[in-house]
Design an enzyme around this catalytic site. Structure first.
Site, PDB file in Angstrom:
ATOM      1  N   LYS A  94      43.899  78.428  50.335  1.00  0.00           N
ATOM      2  CA  LYS A  94      44.065  78.932  48.972  1.00  0.00           C
ATOM      3  C   LYS A  94      43.682  77.855  47.951  1.00  0.00           C
ATOM      4  CE  LYS A  94      47.779  81.227  46.306  1.00  0.00           C
ATOM      5  NZ  LYS A  94      49.180  81.692  46.418  1.00  0.00           N
ATOM      6  N   SER A 169      49.975  85.969  44.734  1.00  0.00           N
ATOM      7  CA  SER A 169      48.813  85.269  44.260  1.00  0.00           C
ATOM      8  C   SER A 169      47.833  84.915  45.388  1.00  0.00           C
ATOM      9  CB  SER A 169      49.244  83.993  43.526  1.00  0.00           C
ATOM     10  OG  SER A 169      49.868  83.057  44.386  1.00  0.00           O
ATOM     11  N   SER A 193      54.208  85.592  46.639  1.00  0.00           N
ATOM     12  CA  SER A 193      52.759  85.470  46.745  1.00  0.00           C
ATOM     13  C   SER A 193      52.191  85.498  48.152  1.00  0.00           C
ATOM     14  CB  SER A 193      52.295  84.201  46.036  1.00  0.00           C
ATOM     15  OG  SER A 193      52.602  84.250  44.668  1.00  0.00           O
TER      16      SER A 193
END
Length: 481
Positions: A94, A169, A193
């Site tokens: 990420k 996210s 997330s």
């Protein structure tokens, strides 16, 4: 729902139906999970270079979903240890976690990151599991929103229905796993997330106990560390294998060990059932039906399921929103430490709105942090008579792109977000583990996730229960009608 099977076209088109986009096919990756790929590499049935090339080709086929923000296809990062448990398995990290040679732009337009000079502390452990990192995945600005959408860039689409959100996210990571590009991808969770994109994309998303893995630098600086590191996967055994591999690298002595979980336990569990959030809002009918069906399945497996009351009310939500604003304010005011060219005025509307709201109410900060810090006591009370708590992940099914866009007026967007992510933040505040499992598909053809939460340090019970559910309730598959 019909869908066309992926073929060997030489262009960048993905396999797609009227709605779905994926890259599953008859290459070396097939429909294998990470454990299977690692075994194929270990026995030399396939080579690491062959697996890597297949994943890159798949990523290019689903490029229209905007999941990858930086590719390292010319020079992937990997370990030289062929004995590592996930050696050769392709993956992504990420874009809020440093990887040497790759930028970390945190989803923002406020600056343009330079390549990191060294791996972050978590990255070192992540790479030690044996995975091959192919690049960085998209997240909304600083991970603050529950949808991977941007102020001035194209959003990240859901491979099940590209016009819908894939959550956030860790939205980019969810796309690549759900669409078959890689079997496992790094994710982290500061308010849902990992679990929210897992729910939106039909994946397994375990948010570990606070401190289970090595923290990133930003987590260590928070008054309350709400961030846990983890992965998104398509199989429970991949999540369990990853947890075990990370624990072999480093174990927090303050937490009970997990070990390698390989299947269900034979324990009879007491499960508390919740379908209303802390605000008293009820889950939508489709989501509630998925939770109730899961309750029935657990009862059929011999567990006791009974309704329980949520021990938190509106005050918890208000305190969490204030803390959310504190984090946004910190991001806005420390940006220059990241890059001298940092331009706070280029932050998106949601981050700016959180900051403005916080500055109006910052005098409430001490009380909010005090109450949030003490929340673990009431949370622990939920497990005095139950081993697990069953709930929705989200209050309603996955919305279309635009509904949670940072271009929506702030007050309206905040109301939408608090009316959507109603069940995930509690685990972050108290530092307890929780897992999202893909238990149903909505009328619109999108996955619906169900959450199981456990007491502090009890990931083992979550994984054992997830294994049991998976054995009797196979997860929905994007490549099947």
């Amino acid at each position: 729902m019909s869908n066309v099977v992926w073929d060997d076209r030489d262009d960048d088109e993905a396999a797609m139906s009227n709605d779905r986009i994926h890259a599953f096919g008859d290459d070396v990756l097939a429909d294998h999970d990470a454990v299977a790929i690692a075994e194929l590499v270990r026995t030399r049935e396939v080579g690491v270079a062959e697996v890597t090339a297949a994943a890159i080709a798949r990523a290019e086929r689903v490029g229209s979903l905007n999941a990858v923000v930086f590719d390292a296809y010319e020079a992937p990062r990997s370990t030289s240890d062929p004995g590592a448990p996930l050696y050769g398995v392709p993956t992504y990290i990420k874009d809020n976690t440093d990887v040497a040679g790759m930028p970390s732009n945190h989803g923002t337009d406020a600056y343009v990151a330079r390549p990191a000079e060294k791996d972050g502390p978590y990255t070192e452990h992540f790479l030690a599991t044996g995975v091959t990192v192919l690049g960085k995945t998209a997240l909304p600005e600083y991970g603050f929103s529950a949808s991977t959408e941007f102020q001035s860039r194209e959003p990240v689409g859901n491979p099940w229905q590209p016009e819908y959100s894939v959550g956030a996210s860790s939205g980019g990571a969810a796309v690549l796993v759900a669409a078959g590009v890689v079997p496992i991808a790094h994710a982290n969770d500061g308010g849902g997330s990992i679990r929210i994109p897992a729910a939106c994309a039909g994946l397994i998303g375990l948010k570990p106990t606070r401190g289970r893995h090595v923290d990133g630098p930003s987590a260590r600086q928070m008054p309350i560390n709400v961030v846990s590191e983890g992965v998104l996967t398509r199989s429970v055994r991949d999540t369990a294998a990853f947890v075990a591999a990370m624990e072999d690298r480093w174990r927090n002595p303050a937490l009970p060990p997990i070990g390698l979980v390989t299947g269900p336990a034979r324990r009879r569990l007491r499960v508390g059932l919740i379908t209303e959030s802390a605000t008293g809002a009820s889950a939508c009918s489709q989501t509630k039906a998925a939770v109730e069906a899961t309750a029935i399945l657990l009862e059929q497996q011999g567990h006791i399921v009974e309704p329980v009351a949520v021990p938190f009310g509106r005050q918890f939500v208000d305190d969490f929103v204030l803390y959310w604003g504190l984090l946004a304010t910190a991001a806005a005011h420390t940006g220059k430490l990241t890059d001298r060219a940092y331009n706070r005025h280029k932050l998106d509307g949601f981050t700016q709105g959180l900051r403005r709201r916080y500055l109006r109410t910052l005098h409430h900060t001490p009380g909010a942090i005090r109450r949030l810090t003490r929340a673990h006591r009431r949370y622990a009370g939920m497990f005095s008579h139950h081993e697990l708590i069953l709930s929705p992940v989200l209050l309603h099914t996955t919305p279309k792109l635009g509904y949670l866009s940072p271009t929506v007026p702030f007050d309206e967007l905040l109301e939408r977000l608090t009316g959507y992510a109603g069940f995930t933040p509690l685990s972050n505040i108290v530092g307890a583990p929780a897992i999202s499992l893909p238990m149903a598909v909505s009328e619109e053809g999108l996955p619906i996730g169900v959450q199981l939460a456990a007491a502090h340090g009890d990931e083992r019970t979550l994984l054992e229960t997830a294994f049991a559910i998976e054995q009797t309730h196979p997860w929905p598959r994007i490549q099947e009608s």
